[in-house]
Motif scaffolding. Structure first.
Motif, PDB file in Angstrom:
ATOM      1  N   TYR A 306       0.816  -1.220   0.000  1.00  0.00           N
ATOM      2  CA  TYR A 306       0.000   0.000   0.000  1.00  0.00           C
ATOM      3  C   TYR A 306       0.848   1.269   0.000  1.00  0.00           C
ATOM      4  CZ  TYR A 306      -3.633  -3.344   1.321  1.00  0.00           C
ATOM      5  OH  TYR A 306      -4.491  -4.399   1.362  1.00  0.00           O
ATOM      6  N   LYS A 307       2.105   1.158  -0.356  1.00  0.00           N
ATOM      7  CA  LYS A 307       3.031   2.298  -0.354  1.00  0.00           C
ATOM      8  C   LYS A 307       2.404   3.497  -1.080  1.00  0.00           C
ATOM      9  CE  LYS A 307       7.934   3.063  -1.558  1.00  0.00           C
ATOM     10  NZ  LYS A 307       7.954   4.257  -2.358  1.00  0.00           N
ATOM     11  N   SER A 308       2.294   4.605  -0.373  1.00  0.00           N
ATOM     12  CA  SER A 308       1.784   5.820  -1.020  1.00  0.00           C
ATOM     13  C   SER A 308       1.920   7.003  -0.078  1.00  0.00           C
ATOM     14  CB  SER A 308       0.309   5.661  -1.412  1.00  0.00           C
ATOM     15  OG  SER A 308      -0.519   5.600  -0.270  1.00  0.00           O
ATOM     16  N   SER A 309       1.672   8.199  -0.601  1.00  0.00           N
ATOM     17  CA  SER A 309       1.664   9.365   0.263  1.00  0.00           C
ATOM     18  C   SER A 309       0.500  10.260  -0.122  1.00  0.00           C
ATOM     19  CB  SER A 309       2.990  10.118   0.171  1.00  0.00           C
ATOM     20  OG  SER A 309       3.107  10.724  -1.082  1.00  0.00           O
ATOM     21  N   GLY A 310       0.032  11.006   0.856  1.00  0.00           N
ATOM     22  CA  GLY A 310      -1.113  11.874   0.632  1.00  0.00           C
ATOM     23  C   GLY A 310      -1.578  12.456   1.941  1.00  0.00           C
ATOM     24  N   GLU A 311      -2.905  12.568   2.107  1.00  0.00           N
ATOM     25  CA  GLU A 311      -3.430  13.086   3.372  1.00  0.00           C
ATOM     26  C   GLU A 311      -4.539  12.201   3.913  1.00  0.00           C
ATOM     27  OE1 GLU A 311      -4.366  17.270   3.783  1.00  0.00           O
ATOM     28  OE2 GLU A 311      -2.734  17.774   2.434  1.00  0.00           O
ATOM     29  N   ALA A 323     -14.133   0.614  10.199  1.00  0.00           N
ATOM     30  CA  ALA A 323     -15.093  -0.100  11.054  1.00  0.00           C
ATOM     31  C   ALA A 323     -16.367  -0.524  10.329  1.00  0.00           C
ATOM     32  CB  ALA A 323     -15.459   0.785  12.244  1.00  0.00           C
ATOM     33  N   ASP A 324     -16.907   0.358   9.489  1.00  0.00           N
ATOM     34  CA  ASP A 324     -18.190   0.034   8.864  1.00  0.00           C
ATOM     35  C   ASP A 324     -18.064  -1.206   7.980  1.00  0.00           C
ATOM     36  OD1 ASP A 324     -20.906   0.647   8.776  1.00  0.00           O
ATOM     37  OD2 ASP A 324     -20.714   1.676   6.858  1.00  0.00           O
ATOM     38  N   CYS A 325     -16.850  -1.422   7.444  1.00  0.00           N
ATOM     39  CA  CYS A 325     -16.591  -2.620   6.636  1.00  0.00           C
ATOM     40  C   CYS A 325     -15.869  -3.685   7.465  1.00  0.00           C
ATOM     41  CB  CYS A 325     -15.748  -2.266   5.418  1.00  0.00           C
ATOM     42  SG  CYS A 325     -16.564  -1.135   4.275  1.00  0.00           S
ATOM     43  N   GLY A 326     -15.737  -3.447   8.763  1.00  0.00           N
ATOM     44  CA  GLY A 326     -15.059  -4.394   9.644  1.00  0.00           C
ATOM     45  C   GLY A 326     -13.559  -4.461   9.430  1.00  0.00           C
ATOM     46  N   ILE A 327     -12.988  -3.411   8.811  1.00  0.00           N
ATOM     47  CA  ILE A 327     -11.562  -3.438   8.467  1.00  0.00           C
ATOM     48  C   ILE A 327     -10.730  -2.681   9.513  1.00  0.00           C
ATOM     49  CG2 ILE A 327      -9.854  -2.669   6.748  1.00  0.00           C
ATOM     50  CD1 ILE A 327     -12.147  -3.046   4.640  1.00  0.00           C
ATOM     51  N   TYR A 328      -9.663  -3.303   9.990  1.00  0.00           N
ATOM     52  CA  TYR A 328      -8.795  -2.635  10.962  1.00  0.00           C
ATOM     53  C   TYR A 328      -7.344  -2.565  10.494  1.00  0.00           C
ATOM     54  CZ  TYR A 328      -8.294  -7.534  12.364  1.00  0.00           C
ATOM     55  OH  TYR A 328      -8.100  -8.873  12.366  1.00  0.00           O
ATOM     56  N   ASP A 329      -7.138  -2.827   9.212  1.00  0.00           N
ATOM     57  CA  ASP A 329      -5.800  -2.698   8.640  1.00  0.00           C
ATOM     58  C   ASP A 329      -5.611  -1.234   8.248  1.00  0.00           C
ATOM     59  OD1 ASP A 329      -3.606  -2.572   6.992  1.00  0.00           O
ATOM     60  OD2 ASP A 329      -4.150  -4.311   5.760  1.00  0.00           O
ATOM     61  N   LEU A 330      -4.903  -0.484   9.103  1.00  0.00           N
ATOM     62  CA  LEU A 330      -4.805   0.965   8.891  1.00  0.00           C
ATOM     63  C   LEU A 330      -4.089   1.322   7.590  1.00  0.00           C
ATOM     64  CD1 LEU A 330      -5.422   3.793   9.984  1.00  0.00           C
ATOM     65  CD2 LEU A 330      -3.318   3.689  11.326  1.00  0.00           C
ATOM     66  N   ALA A 331      -3.161   0.473   7.164  1.00  0.00           N
ATOM     67  CA  ALA A 331      -2.466   0.744   5.897  1.00  0.00           C
ATOM     68  C   ALA A 331      -3.455   0.686   4.733  1.00  0.00           C
ATOM     69  CB  ALA A 331      -1.328  -0.247   5.681  1.00  0.00           C
ATOM     70  N   ALA A 332      -4.334  -0.301   4.746  1.00  0.00           N
ATOM     71  CA  ALA A 332      -5.328  -0.429   3.670  1.00  0.00           C
ATOM     72  C   ALA A 332      -6.304   0.739   3.702  1.00  0.00           C
ATOM     73  CB  ALA A 332      -6.081  -1.752   3.801  1.00  0.00           C
ATOM     74  N   VAL A 333      -6.728   1.114   4.912  1.00  0.00           N
ATOM     75  CA  VAL A 333      -7.658   2.239   5.059  1.00  0.00           C
ATOM     76  C   VAL A 333      -7.011   3.538   4.572  1.00  0.00           C
ATOM     77  CG1 VAL A 333      -8.855   3.685   6.766  1.00  0.00           C
ATOM     78  CG2 VAL A 333      -8.989   1.189   6.936  1.00  0.00           C
ATOM     79  N   ASN A 337      -8.016   5.788   1.347  1.00  0.00           N
ATOM     80  CA  ASN A 337      -8.318   7.216   1.497  1.00  0.00           C
ATOM     81  C   ASN A 337      -7.495   8.057   0.522  1.00  0.00           C
ATOM     82  OD1 ASN A 337      -9.772   9.244   3.281  1.00  0.00           O
ATOM     83  ND2 ASN A 337      -7.673  10.017   3.332  1.00  0.00           N
ATOM     84  N   HIS A 338      -6.203   7.731   0.394  1.00  0.00           N
ATOM     85  CA  HIS A 338      -5.368   8.428  -0.596  1.00  0.00           C
ATOM     86  C   HIS A 338      -5.973   8.268  -1.988  1.00  0.00           C
ATOM     87  CE1 HIS A 338      -1.447   8.203   2.066  1.00  0.00           C
ATOM     88  NE2 HIS A 338      -2.351   9.026   2.538  1.00  0.00           N
ATOM     89  N   LEU A 339      -6.435   7.055  -2.281  1.00  0.00           N
ATOM     90  CA  LEU A 339      -7.038   6.793  -3.599  1.00  0.00           C
ATOM     91  C   LEU A 339      -8.306   7.628  -3.801  1.00  0.00           C
ATOM     92  CD1 LEU A 339      -6.661   2.937  -4.076  1.00  0.00           C
ATOM     93  CD2 LEU A 339      -5.723   4.717  -5.578  1.00  0.00           C
ATOM     94  N   LYS A 376     -16.220  -9.737   1.837  1.00  0.00           N
ATOM     95  CA  LYS A 376     -16.317 -10.158   3.237  1.00  0.00           C
ATOM     96  C   LYS A 376     -15.821  -9.058   4.170  1.00  0.00           C
ATOM     97  CE  LYS A 376     -11.983 -12.815   3.475  1.00  0.00           C
ATOM     98  NZ  LYS A 376     -11.415 -12.777   2.117  1.00  0.00           N
ATOM     99  N   TRP A 377     -16.353  -9.097   5.384  1.00  0.00           N
ATOM    100  CA  TRP A 377     -15.966  -8.105   6.394  1.00  0.00           C
ATOM    101  C   TRP A 377     -14.461  -8.208   6.670  1.00  0.00           C
ATOM    102  CZ3 TRP A 377     -19.898  -5.027   6.801  1.00  0.00           C
ATOM    103  CH2 TRP A 377     -21.209  -5.527   6.748  1.00  0.00           C
ATOM    104  N   GLY A 378     -13.843  -7.065   6.881  1.00  0.00           N
ATOM    105  CA  GLY A 378     -12.464  -7.055   7.356  1.00  0.00           C
ATOM    106  C   GLY A 378     -11.386  -7.260   6.307  1.00  0.00           C
ATOM    107  N   ASP A 379     -11.760  -7.184   5.032  1.00  0.00           N
ATOM    108  CA  ASP A 379     -10.787  -7.469   3.978  1.00  0.00           C
ATOM    109  C   ASP A 379     -10.229  -6.172   3.357  1.00  0.00           C
ATOM    110  OD1 ASP A 379      -9.408  -8.228   1.710  1.00  0.00           O
ATOM    111  OD2 ASP A 379     -10.876  -9.736   1.084  1.00  0.00           O
ATOM    112  N   GLY A 380      -9.030  -5.807   3.769  1.00  0.00           N
ATOM    113  CA  GLY A 380      -8.405  -4.567   3.308  1.00  0.00           C
ATOM    114  C   GLY A 380      -8.113  -4.553   1.816  1.00  0.00           C
ATOM    115  N   GLU A 381      -7.713  -5.702   1.294  1.00  0.00           N
ATOM    116  CA  GLU A 381      -7.410  -5.769  -0.145  1.00  0.00           C
ATOM    117  C   GLU A 381      -8.657  -5.534  -0.982  1.00  0.00           C
ATOM    118  OE1 GLU A 381      -5.048  -8.954  -1.840  1.00  0.00           O
ATOM    119  OE2 GLU A 381      -3.845  -8.971  -0.006  1.00  0.00           O
TER     120      GLU A 381
END
Lengths: 601, 160
Positions: A306-311, A323-333, A337-339, A376-381
């Motif tokens: 997930y290498k990237s930069s932004g805000e 949370a709403d998608c059950g995802i807790y992988d902050l890198a994916a989130v 968000n950058h995307l 599925k819930w919790g899937d960052g990819e």
């Protein structure tokens, strides 16, 4: 004029014609600017039944009386149009540098009408404007667009643009300026896309005059030193952790919507919190123009897939994509968000629509074949992939691009869309904060927290603590918050200032900036006027009182756990009182006397 | 003791409030293009830095000025342009290594930071003390401490 510049740019993209008009000073005084003034012009010029994506809709980009002055956090402009998501009037506001630059270039606002055949961009420089081809920019991200356009125009130019999402008429597309600031909600980016307008580039070297410079300066200095800086939220919390400092707070109150609002507690909330972001990807805090709060998060994911930069992510985005998608992988989130910034998507509606899709999939209403991928819930990819697909309307993305209400209706289950007036809710479950529920139900742009942020009194205790679980006094509080917010948005300052200041400080800044005798009463009256005008637009668009409601889950399914366990939103206890306080009929229509009092008759 | 404007780029948030208050004080309008201080914001690199006249000990502008219009204000230590003597040749602007002198074509005038006669507006309004007006010797101590802190952190990382 003082405060305002006094000029408006009108751009007819069908005819390729540009004209400069004088700002009507009477209207400016009554509506302040930005959200208010642009809504008035839209109401006068665009029949509310107009198809939002037709050339007959107009897109107004307006600053307020205080934008670009030294007032506190006076960086905002509003994008006002008829929304392709909700069918209501849309007013989405954004900070950064673009709004002030428009005033330095000699304009309070831009009215874009018609539609171009081929992609174009608008170049505005010190009182002049021209329409230029954007053929080479179509399909490009907002970041690429901005870099190319600064190269073509002026290295100090400020750029507002749409990404691929706006071009593809994605109904949850936003307008992005200064790379990472967005007029996020209600699909305003799709309207810009429907006009084939890729970007508006602005450069200005002019100044803004205020009526009483010394009094204005002293007022701002006092607010800065004695109110904003010493305040725990605006002076400490937001600068240190950004808006996502709310993650743990809201979760502790049991109203952090999780798994498409099935519950209000997310076990892994801390993993997507502002505190966690500060430990991981935060590089530094960043401010919009003239803002002492600096809640912006410059973030870098240094390595990995997930290498990237932004805000960001901000609070609402961290919640929706997390949370709403059950995802807790902050890198994916963070990457998603950058995307969203690069592709021009509203992360709140995107996350909530994906959460709705996951539930539809789980319940068997959306097949593996229709989705084209496993959900599925919790899937960052899955999240990152869905973000890219949505912006380009490919595969599953073509479904998500319609927003949760249209998607769920198409699949036969509109009740699983967590929205009002087809706009997805933000990050607070109203079963445990009744007032925000009333605000969601009555908001003039559908599900939204920044029309009347009842979380402030109900959870944060500002300006005073209310019991979030009861409906007592919530109608009156909601009305006041909605009116003040409309005034704040119309003045061109950021809503976050209201953690530290209120109507008195706003009235003072407006008075010394414009030379017009604004008082607390007058400022709130402007807000009420704007609110009623928006309501008139919506009613004329056919959006009636039956739409002042909430998703069935929030009205009928008790919260399963936490401090709000067993509660639903008791909307019926609040809505009639709210209509009455607003001076509306039982059918939610403003009474003649109300319109007369507000000068709208 | 002479005071100087100390710039702390790591504290800057790129809000550009300094540009607003500077232009308001000197021109009566909010106009960043007329400000004596400018924030260089490299947004993609996450680096922001207010740029302003350093009031050099041996100012190149003062040496190069053919009209003798630039002198040092004894009270504040600011390097000042005397409007009546200025011939508008812009040699000061060309020679300044910091780009701290600007030319205003409409007014045929060269302008630079004058330390607001000892009460700099930018330092007063900066929300994060990215611009501070401090005693010259304190400034050096503070800077040394900052550098030492950074070195300490860097060493910590290397040792881990």
């Amino acid at each position: 004029m003082f405060g305002w510049i006094g000029q408006v740019l009108r751009v007819d993209l069908t005819k390729g014609k540009i004209s400069v008009e004088k700002l009507d000073s009477g209207l400016a005084e009554k509506f302040l600017g930005a959200r208010g003034l642009a809504s008035k012009i839209l109401y006068d010029e665009v029949p509310p039944q107009t198809d939002a994506l037709s050339p007959k809709n107009k897109l107004l980009l307006f600053t307020g009386a205080l934008t670009g002055t030294g007032a506190i956090s006076a960086s905002r402009y509003n994008a006002v149009t008829k929304s392709p998501l909700t069918g209501t009037i849309a007013a989405s506001n954004s900070g950064g540098y673009w709004g002030p630059e428009l005033k330095f270039a000699g304009f309070d606002g831009i009215i874009v009408e018609g539609a171009s055949e081929a992609p174009v961009y608008l170049w505005v420089e010190d009182g002049h404007a021209e329409i230029r081809s954007a053929a080479h920019l179509w399909g490009k991200s907002t970041h690429e667009t901005e870099d190319i356009l600064r190269g073509e125009t002026d290295p100090d130019a400020k750029v507002l643009s749409i990404g691929p999402a706006g071009e593809k008429l994605v109904r949850i597309a936003c307008i992005v300026n200064d790379k990472n600031r967005a007029a996020g909600r209600s699909g305003v980016g799709a309207v810009m896309g429907s006009k084939k307008l890729k970007a508006i580039v602005v450069r200005g070297t002019g100044g803004i005059k205020v009526a009483e410079m010394k009094a204005f300066r002293d007022t701002v200095l006092d607010i800065l030193k004695n109110k904003v800086k010493p305040n725990a939220t605006t002076g400490v919390g937001l600068p240190a952790y950004g808006t996502a400092l709310l993650v743990n707070v809201i979760n502790a109150h049991g109203i952090f919507p999780t798994f498409n609002f099935r519950t209000g507690i997310f076990e892994r909330a801390n993993d997507i919190s502002g505190e966690k972001l500060a430990e991981t990807f935060l590089v530094r805090k960043k401010a919009c123009f003239s803002c002492p709060i600096s809640c912006g998060r410059a973030t870098v994911i240094p390595s990995g897939k997930y290498k990237s930069s932004g805000e960001g992510p901000e609070y609402e985005a961290a919640w929706a994509l997390g949370a709403d998608c059950g995802i807790y992988d902050l890198a994916a989130v963070t990457r998603a968000n950058h995307l969203c910034n690069e592709l021009g998507l509203d992360p709140i509606s995107l996350g909530s629509t994906l959460a709705c899709a996951i539930e539809l999939y789980e319940k068997g209403y959306l097949s593996r074949e229709q989705a084209g991928m496993e959900l599925k819930w919790g899937d960052g990819e899955m999240l990152v992939k869905a973000t890219e697909l949505t912006a380009r309307r490919e595969g599953l993305g073509d479904l998500l691009a319609e927003g949760s209400y249209r998607m769920a209706s198409e699949l036969g289950h509109p009740e699983l869309s967590m929205s009002t007036k087809a706009q997805e809710y933000p990050a607070y479950d109203p079963r445990g904060a009744q007032g925000i529920g009333l605000n969601y139900a009555t908001s003039n742009r559908g599900g939204c927290h920044v029309r009347g942020y009842m979380i402030s009194p109900e959870i944060l205790g500002s300006p005073q603590k209310l019991d979030p679980l009861t409906t007592k006094d919530k109608a009156a509080w909601t009305k006041t918050f909605q009116d003040l917010t409309a005034a704040v948005d119309s003045a061109g300052i950021c809503l976050f200032t209201t953690f530290a200041i209120g109507a008195p400080e706003l009235a003072d800044m407006l008075k010394y900036a414009t030379g017009i005798d604004y008082t607390v009463e007058r400022v709130l009256e402007v807000g009420e006027r704007v609110w009623n005008l928006e309501r008139l637009f919506n009613l004329a668009a056919g959006i009636l009182a039956d739409k002042d409601t909430l998703a069935p889950r929030l009205l009928n399914e008790p919260m399963p756990e936490g401090p709000a366990k067993g509660l639903v939103v008791k909307l019926g206890e609040m809505l009639p009182e709210y209509y009455k306080l607003r001076g509306w009929s039982d059918e939610g229509v403003p009474l003649e006397a109300t319109l007369e009092r507000l000068g709208l008759a | 003791m002479e005071k100087i404007l100390m710039i702390n780029p790591e504290k800057c948030t790129a809000c550009r409030r300094c540009e607003l208050v500077c232009s308001a004080k000197h021109t009566g309008e909010f106009n960043p293009a007329r400000s004596r201080v400018s924030v260089a914001a490299f947004l993609d690199e996450n680096f922001y830095m207010p740029l302003v006249c350093q009031q050099c000990d041996q100012p190149v502008c003062m040496e190069i000025c053919p009209a003798g219009a630039i002198s040092r204000d004894e009270k504040t230590g600011a390097v000042a342009i005397e409007e009546a003597k200025c011939v508008g040749c812009r040699m000061c602007m060309l020679s300044c290594p910091f780009g701290a002198i600007s030319y205003i074509p409409e007014e045929k005038k060269l302008v630079k930071c004058d330390l607001c006669d000892g009460e700099p507006e930018c330092a007063l309004f900066c929300p994060w003390n990215a611009i501070e007006y401090v005693e010259a010797d304190q400034a050096a101590v503070a800077k040394k401490r900052q550098v030492a802190n950074r070195l300490k952190d860097a060493l910590k990382e290397v040792r881990v």
